[in-house]
Each structure stands twice: as structure tokens, then as C-alpha cells.
Design an enzyme around this catalytic site. Structure first.
Site, PDB file in Angstrom:
ATOM      1  CG  HIS A 154       6.303   5.873   1.083  1.00 22.19           C
ATOM      2  ND1 HIS A 154       5.857   6.371   1.934  1.00 22.19           N
ATOM      3  CD2 HIS A 154       5.396   6.696  -0.254  1.00 22.19           C
ATOM      4  CE1 HIS A 154       4.842   7.459   1.377  1.00 22.19           C
ATOM      5  NE2 HIS A 154       4.876   7.555   0.596  1.00 22.19           N
TER       6      HIS A 154
HETATM    7  C1  BDR Z   1       3.233   2.922   1.002  1.00 21.59           C
HETATM    8  O1  BDR Z   1       1.429   3.016   0.113  1.00 21.59           O
HETATM    9  C2  BDR Z   1       1.630   2.521  -0.676  1.00 21.59           C
HETATM   10  O2  BDR Z   1       1.216   4.080  -1.649  1.00 21.59           O
HETATM   11  C3  BDR Z   1       3.438   2.779  -1.480  1.00 21.59           C
HETATM   12  O3  BDR Z   1       3.744   1.942  -2.482  1.00 21.59           O
HETATM   13  C4  BDR Z   1       3.773   2.709  -0.073  1.00 21.59           C
HETATM   14  O4  BDR Z   1       4.329   0.718   0.125  1.00 21.59           O
HETATM   15  C5  BDR Z   1       3.423   4.324   1.634  1.00 21.59           C
HETATM   16  O5  BDR Z   1       1.971   4.418   2.144  1.00 21.59           O
END
Ligand code: BDR
Ligand code: CA
Length: 312
Positions: free
Chosen positions: A241
């Protein structure tokens, strides 16, 4: 001239790789990291942020601890994804550089008021609590921020923490609403984009075989991080992400999206934190965010490998 950025973050393995990418990129000047409670409590995200800067050879980047909890709701964390430390995987040395004494929210406000208007970009990789608090404390920052590039939300791909909501927005929907209503140009990198950026075994190997310490550390972080999503989605690798935020600043042509209205659900418990995207412009709500819907995943991983190979 390099682009000055503040990275607001809750590391998190994918946050860590985003920070590696920013540090490795001469086009960017990381003025500071501000930490927030999210994946794990802020005490741990602040520790992890310093470990990441130090392993990347940049102990001089100041780290400021921010909000311990969301504006109105109880903190929800994600140890099941990121591990007990938030950064499970490689063993990274304890940081030598202390945390800054200034509160992250004060640092954000001070930096934006001190720098020429329209020059500093905010890159947000976690819940938006610090940015919401900064906007409440000094509303004039809204017109001084160059842009906010945020990982969060999901629309066509739906949610990951609930059927309707993505983690970062779900944790602090009230702060997210403040941000989406503040008038600053926003680029939103939602799950619709990041679910195309899979950490396949082949892509992870490229990091593992690097002759530096940050490449293998990246592979070890990904080994830990992807196991949860591989089980959940049945894919080869999990979505990467947060690095998409930094990659968008570096190579926006890897991405495509559309300027639309994004509104945040803060009332219904069932759909709390949903990012309601008016993709077909069926309302008169103002177009407040460019929502990214696709990424050239091979190009993204090429960029990551090229840059991370230059780190210590
Ligand atoms: C987001 O949530 C976190 O767990 C990750 O770092 C990312 O920023 C994805 O949904
Ligand atoms: Ca994150």
C-alpha cells in the site's frame, strides 16, 4: 530542486518501505516524520520510524510523535497484520537518535507556517489524526499545504478492515472528514490501486538478493507482512500500500485516476469510515480528490528496486 515533504506514518512494514523509497530519492527532501497511532500504538510507531531512518543511513531525519488515539473513537490497531512490534520481520537495531521533544501536530503547523505557502507536501501513510488536529489548531495551513497524498480508502475494491472501510480511514473517520473537507488538493491512493501492487515471490527476491542491508531487510519485512493478505486473498504476495504514495510523487505516470468527490461516512456503525467516491459525478458535491484507480505494478516494483538498491 527537491520537493519538501513531511511523512505522517504508523510503521508498519509497508510504511517502512515507503520511507526507504523517499529517503533513497534525491527528488524528495524529507523534512521530518510524524508518527500516529494506527497499526500499533504511537510509542511503537515512533520507535519504528527511528529504526527505519537509521537503517537507511539517515539518523538526521527528525521524528516527532503525534496523536495517541483517534479524535473521537477508540484506537483500533492491526497487530494481526504487522506483528506485535508493528515491524515484525527483520531484527533492526534500537535507534540511537532520540525522539524530538516537539509534538508532531505542532511541528506540522510550524513547518507549514514557516515555509513559503504552497511548497510543502504532506504524505500520509496512516490514520489522519495528526493532520486533522493540525487543521483544527491552525486552519490557515489548509491553503499553505501544497498537496496531500494519502494512502487510504477503497471504493470499487471495498474495505479491508470492514466490508465498507479501509483501515487508515476506519481508524479515524472524523479526522479523515476534516481532511477531505479542508480544500487542499488531495491525491488519494485507495485499495483499488494498491491491490494491483502485489508483492509476488519474484518481486520480493529482487530485494533479497541486493548486496546492501536495506534490500534484504525489505524482503524480510515483506515475508512477514504478506502472509496475512496471502491467506486472506489467496494471491501470490499481498498488496503493497504505502509505497504507492511516494511512488506517485516520483513517477505519477505509473498511475491513473480521476478528480472526483470523496466523502467520509462518520455516522453509520455499519459503514463507518467508508470513502464514498462520486466516480460518475452524480452529485453536486465538489471534486475534492484525485482518486487513483490503477498502477503499473511492474513499473512500481522496478522503481522500488532501483532506489532501494542505492541505500546502505
Ligand atoms: C493501510 O493500513 C495499514 O495496515 C498499512 O500500513 C496501510 O497504510 C492499508 O489499509
Ligand atoms: Ca500505514
Amino acid at each position: 530542486m527537491s520537493i519538501p515533504i513531511i511523512i505522517d506514518t504508523d510503521p508498519g512494514q509497508d510504511d517502512a518501505i515507503a520511507i526507504f523509497l523517499a529517503i533513497a530519492s534525491p527528488e524528495l527532501n524529507v523534512i521530518g516524520l510524524t508518527t500516529v497511532a494506527g497499526n500499533v500504538p504511537v510509542r511503537l510507531t515512533s520507535l519504528n520510524a527511528r529504526k527505519i531512518c537509521e537503517v537507511a543511513g539517515r539518523p538526521d531525519i527528525p521524528v516527532f510523535a503525534g496523536a495517541e488515539r483517534p479524535l473521537l473513537r477508540h484506537l483500533v490497531t492491526a497487530e494481526e497484520v504487522h506483528g506485535r512490534t508493528g515491524l515484525d520481520g527483520p531484527v533492526l537495531p534500537d535507534p540511537q537518535t532520540p525522539l524530538q521533544s516537539e509534538y508532531a501536530v505542532d511541528f506540522i503547523v510550524r513547518t507549514l507556517m514557516d515555509h513559503p505557502s504552497g511548497t510543502v507536501s504532506l504524505c500520509t501513510l496512516g490514520p489522519l489524526t495528526n493532520i486533522g488536529l493540525a487543521l483544527l489548531r491552525e486552519p490557515r495551513i489548509a491553503s499553505r499545504i501544497k498537496q496531500i497524498v494519502a494512502m487510504g480508502g477503497g471504493y470499487f475494491e471495498q474495505g479491508n478492515i470492514t466490508p465498507a472501510a479501509e483501515f487508515n480511514i476506519f481508524v479515524d473517520p472524523h479526522a479523515a472528514r476534516l481532511v477531505f473537507e479542508c480544500g487542499t488538493p488531495i491525491t488519494l491512493i485507495p485499495l483499488d490501486c494498491t491491490h494491483q501492487a502485489l508483492t509476488t515471490a519474484k518481486r520480493v527476491e529482487a530485494f533479497r538478493t541486493m548486496q546492501n542491508r536495506c534490500g534484504p531487510a525489505t524482503a524480510e519485512m515483506l515475508d512477514f507482512f504478506e502472509r496475512f493478505d496471502e491467506n486472506k486473498y489467496g494471491t501470490d504476495g499481498g498488496p503493497l500500500h504505502d509505497p504507492c504514495v511516494i511512488a506517485w510523487l516520483l513517477q505519477p505516470t505509473l498511475f491513473s485516476g480521476k478528480l472526483v468527490n470523496v466523502s467520509i461516512e462518520c455516522e453509520s456503525e455499519l459503514t463507518m469510515g467508508a470513502t464514498v467516491v462520486d466516480w460518475w459525478h452524480v452529485t453536486r458535491r465538489p471534486r475534492n480528490a484525485t482518486v487513483i484507480r490503477s498502477v503499473d505494478a511492474d513499473g512500481l516494483f522496478r522503481l522500488l528496486a532501483e532506489r532501494i538498491s542505492t541505500l546502505p
